[in-house]
Design an enzyme around this catalytic site. Sequence first.
Site, PDB file in Angstrom:
ATOM      1  N   ASP A  86       0.837  -1.191   0.000  1.00 53.49           N
ATOM      2  CA  ASP A  86       0.000   0.000   0.000  1.00 53.49           C
ATOM      3  C   ASP A  86       0.880   1.253   0.000  1.00 53.49           C
ATOM      4  O   ASP A  86       1.889   1.322   0.703  1.00 53.49           O
ATOM      5  CB  ASP A  86      -0.918   0.003   1.235  1.00 53.49           C
ATOM      6  CG  ASP A  86      -2.088   0.963   1.079  1.00 53.49           C
ATOM      7  OD1 ASP A  86      -3.229   0.497   0.946  1.00 53.49           O
ATOM      8  OD2 ASP A  86      -1.848   2.198   1.090  1.00 53.49           O
ATOM      9  N   ILE A  87       0.489   2.254  -0.789  1.00 50.06           N
ATOM     10  CA  ILE A  87       1.267   3.492  -0.913  1.00 50.06           C
ATOM     11  C   ILE A  87       1.225   4.306   0.387  1.00 50.06           C
ATOM     12  O   ILE A  87       2.117   5.117   0.638  1.00 50.06           O
ATOM     13  CB  ILE A  87       0.716   4.310  -2.110  1.00 50.06           C
ATOM     14  CG1 ILE A  87       1.771   5.265  -2.651  1.00 50.06           C
ATOM     15  CG2 ILE A  87      -0.572   5.043  -1.760  1.00 50.06           C
ATOM     16  CD1 ILE A  87       1.365   5.911  -3.987  1.00 50.06           C
ATOM     17  N   ASN A 117     -12.871  -3.274   2.628  1.00 49.17           N
ATOM     18  CA  ASN A 117     -13.750  -2.136   2.883  1.00 49.17           C
ATOM     19  C   ASN A 117     -14.750  -2.042   1.730  1.00 49.17           C
ATOM     20  O   ASN A 117     -14.359  -2.153   0.565  1.00 49.17           O
ATOM     21  CB  ASN A 117     -12.930  -0.846   2.970  1.00 49.17           C
ATOM     22  CG  ASN A 117     -11.916  -0.876   4.100  1.00 49.17           C
ATOM     23  OD1 ASN A 117     -12.192  -1.422   5.164  1.00 49.17           O
ATOM     24  ND2 ASN A 117     -10.747  -0.306   3.877  1.00 49.17           N
ATOM     25  N   GLY A 141     -15.415   2.578   4.389  1.00 41.42           N
ATOM     26  CA  GLY A 141     -14.080   3.170   4.251  1.00 41.42           C
ATOM     27  C   GLY A 141     -13.411   2.878   2.921  1.00 41.42           C
ATOM     28  O   GLY A 141     -12.198   3.041   2.787  1.00 41.42           O
ATOM     29  N   GLN A 142     -14.197   2.451   1.922  1.00 41.09           N
ATOM     30  CA  GLN A 142     -13.612   2.151   0.604  1.00 41.09           C
ATOM     31  C   GLN A 142     -13.305   3.452  -0.129  1.00 41.09           C
ATOM     32  O   GLN A 142     -14.165   4.321  -0.274  1.00 41.09           O
ATOM     33  CB  GLN A 142     -14.586   1.304  -0.222  1.00 41.09           C
ATOM     34  CG  GLN A 142     -13.990   0.870  -1.559  1.00 41.09           C
ATOM     35  CD  GLN A 142     -14.964   0.040  -2.391  1.00 41.09           C
ATOM     36  OE1 GLN A 142     -16.118  -0.174  -2.017  1.00 41.09           O
ATOM     37  NE2 GLN A 142     -14.488  -0.427  -3.528  1.00 41.09           N
ATOM     38  N   SER A 143     -12.053   3.584  -0.602  1.00 40.85           N
ATOM     39  CA  SER A 143     -11.674   4.785  -1.355  1.00 40.85           C
ATOM     40  C   SER A 143     -11.333   4.493  -2.804  1.00 40.85           C
ATOM     41  O   SER A 143     -11.364   5.410  -3.624  1.00 40.85           O
ATOM     42  CB  SER A 143     -10.494   5.489  -0.662  1.00 40.85           C
ATOM     43  OG  SER A 143      -9.373   4.633  -0.602  1.00 40.85           O
ATOM     44  N   HIS A 166     -10.398  -5.213  -3.645  1.00 38.40           N
ATOM     45  CA  HIS A 166      -9.081  -5.505  -3.083  1.00 38.40           C
ATOM     46  C   HIS A 166      -9.211  -5.878  -1.617  1.00 38.40           C
ATOM     47  O   HIS A 166     -10.124  -5.432  -0.920  1.00 38.40           O
ATOM     48  CB  HIS A 166      -8.131  -4.315  -3.256  1.00 38.40           C
ATOM     49  CG  HIS A 166      -8.645  -3.045  -2.658  1.00 38.40           C
ATOM     50  ND1 HIS A 166      -9.596  -2.268  -3.282  1.00 38.40           N
ATOM     51  CD2 HIS A 166      -8.363  -2.434  -1.478  1.00 38.40           C
ATOM     52  CE1 HIS A 166      -9.869  -1.216  -2.515  1.00 38.40           C
ATOM     53  NE2 HIS A 166      -9.144  -1.302  -1.411  1.00 38.40           N
ATOM     54  N   LEU A 167      -8.255  -6.683  -1.182  1.00 31.15           N
ATOM     55  CA  LEU A 167      -8.179  -7.147   0.206  1.00 31.15           C
ATOM     56  C   LEU A 167      -6.943  -6.523   0.840  1.00 31.15           C
ATOM     57  O   LEU A 167      -5.874  -6.517   0.222  1.00 31.15           O
ATOM     58  CB  LEU A 167      -8.044  -8.671   0.181  1.00 31.15           C
ATOM     59  CG  LEU A 167      -7.829  -9.415   1.481  1.00 31.15           C
ATOM     60  CD1 LEU A 167      -9.165  -9.633   2.182  1.00 31.15           C
ATOM     61  CD2 LEU A 167      -7.193 -10.780   1.208  1.00 31.15           C
ATOM     62  N   HIS A 168      -7.092  -5.988   2.054  1.00 32.32           N
ATOM     63  CA  HIS A 168      -5.941  -5.450   2.784  1.00 32.32           C
ATOM     64  C   HIS A 168      -5.365  -6.539   3.689  1.00 32.32           C
ATOM     65  O   HIS A 168      -6.117  -7.191   4.423  1.00 32.32           O
ATOM     66  CB  HIS A 168      -6.360  -4.297   3.696  1.00 32.32           C
ATOM     67  CG  HIS A 168      -6.887  -3.089   2.992  1.00 32.32           C
ATOM     68  ND1 HIS A 168      -6.157  -1.944   2.807  1.00 32.32           N
ATOM     69  CD2 HIS A 168      -8.098  -2.833   2.432  1.00 32.32           C
ATOM     70  CE1 HIS A 168      -6.886  -1.038   2.174  1.00 32.32           C
ATOM     71  NE2 HIS A 168      -8.077  -1.545   1.937  1.00 32.32           N
TER      72      HIS A 168
HETATM   73  P1  5GP Z   1      -9.715   1.293   0.323  1.00 33.95           P
HETATM   74  O1  5GP Z   1      -9.745   2.610   1.058  1.00 33.95           O
HETATM   75  O2  5GP Z   1     -10.438   1.411  -1.013  1.00 33.95           O
HETATM   76  O3  5GP Z   1     -10.149   0.122   1.121  1.00 33.95           O
HETATM   77  O4  5GP Z   1      -8.184   1.013   0.018  1.00 33.95           O
HETATM   78  C1  5GP Z   1      -7.493   1.635  -1.020  1.00 33.95           C
HETATM   79  C2  5GP Z   1      -6.039   1.604  -0.648  1.00 33.95           C
HETATM   80  O5  5GP Z   1      -5.267   1.821  -1.817  1.00 33.95           O
HETATM   81  C3  5GP Z   1      -5.628   2.692   0.355  1.00 33.95           C
HETATM   82  O6  5GP Z   1      -5.083   2.066   1.509  1.00 33.95           O
HETATM   83  C4  5GP Z   1      -4.597   3.521  -0.411  1.00 33.95           C
HETATM   84  O7  5GP Z   1      -3.541   3.952   0.396  1.00 33.95           O
HETATM   85  C5  5GP Z   1      -4.133   2.574  -1.500  1.00 33.95           C
HETATM   86  N1  5GP Z   1      -3.722   3.201  -2.746  1.00 33.95           N
HETATM   87  C6  5GP Z   1      -4.392   4.185  -3.425  1.00 33.95           C
HETATM   88  N2  5GP Z   1      -3.728   4.495  -4.557  1.00 33.95           N
HETATM   89  C7  5GP Z   1      -2.628   3.685  -4.587  1.00 33.95           C
HETATM   90  C8  5GP Z   1      -1.547   3.541  -5.524  1.00 33.95           C
HETATM   91  O8  5GP Z   1      -1.464   4.212  -6.550  1.00 33.95           O
HETATM   92  N3  5GP Z   1      -0.609   2.598  -5.220  1.00 33.95           N
HETATM   93  C9  5GP Z   1      -0.660   1.830  -4.094  1.00 33.95           C
HETATM   94  N4  5GP Z   1       0.317   0.944  -3.911  1.00 33.95           N
HETATM   95  N5  5GP Z   1      -1.674   1.942  -3.201  1.00 33.95           N
HETATM   96  C10 5GP Z   1      -2.631   2.858  -3.444  1.00 33.95           C
END
Ligand code: 5GP
Length: 116
Positions: A32-33, A89, A95-97, A102-104
Amino acid sequence: MPAQDCIFCKIVAGEIKGERLFDDDQVIAIRDINPQAPVHILVISREHIESLIRLPSEKAPILGHMSAVGNELARHEGLWPKGYRLVINAGPDGGQSVPHLHLHLLGGRPMRWPPG
Ligand code: 5GP
Ligand code: ZN
């Protein structure tokens, strides 16, 4: 969001370069970035599925595969036996962004419950 505008589709397609910790015909895994724990890895479906709620039941087996990949990476990262967390999420309150399935995998510190 159309798949061509999706950041995770671009990563899956290799348009955005970065280290892949795992790669097969169904998923890829990257760090994750913006890590929320010492280990924070994303297991991303190759297919553009906008959210967990959009996953048709006939494609539900991908969740088992994503979990298995998450478990294997957790082992590889030395997170067991201390423990780790696998999270999906879904939607704004979840909390999905990024609108791509995807799975964390989170680990390397004690996780709190309930999550924030
Ligand atoms: P969500 O909030 O949808 O559950 O998780 C999205 C995740 O993707 C966040 O933790 C965010 O930091 C990560 N993310 C967003 N853009 C990028 C990217 O360009 N590269 C990587 N490696 N992670 C990303
Ligand atoms: Zn996508």
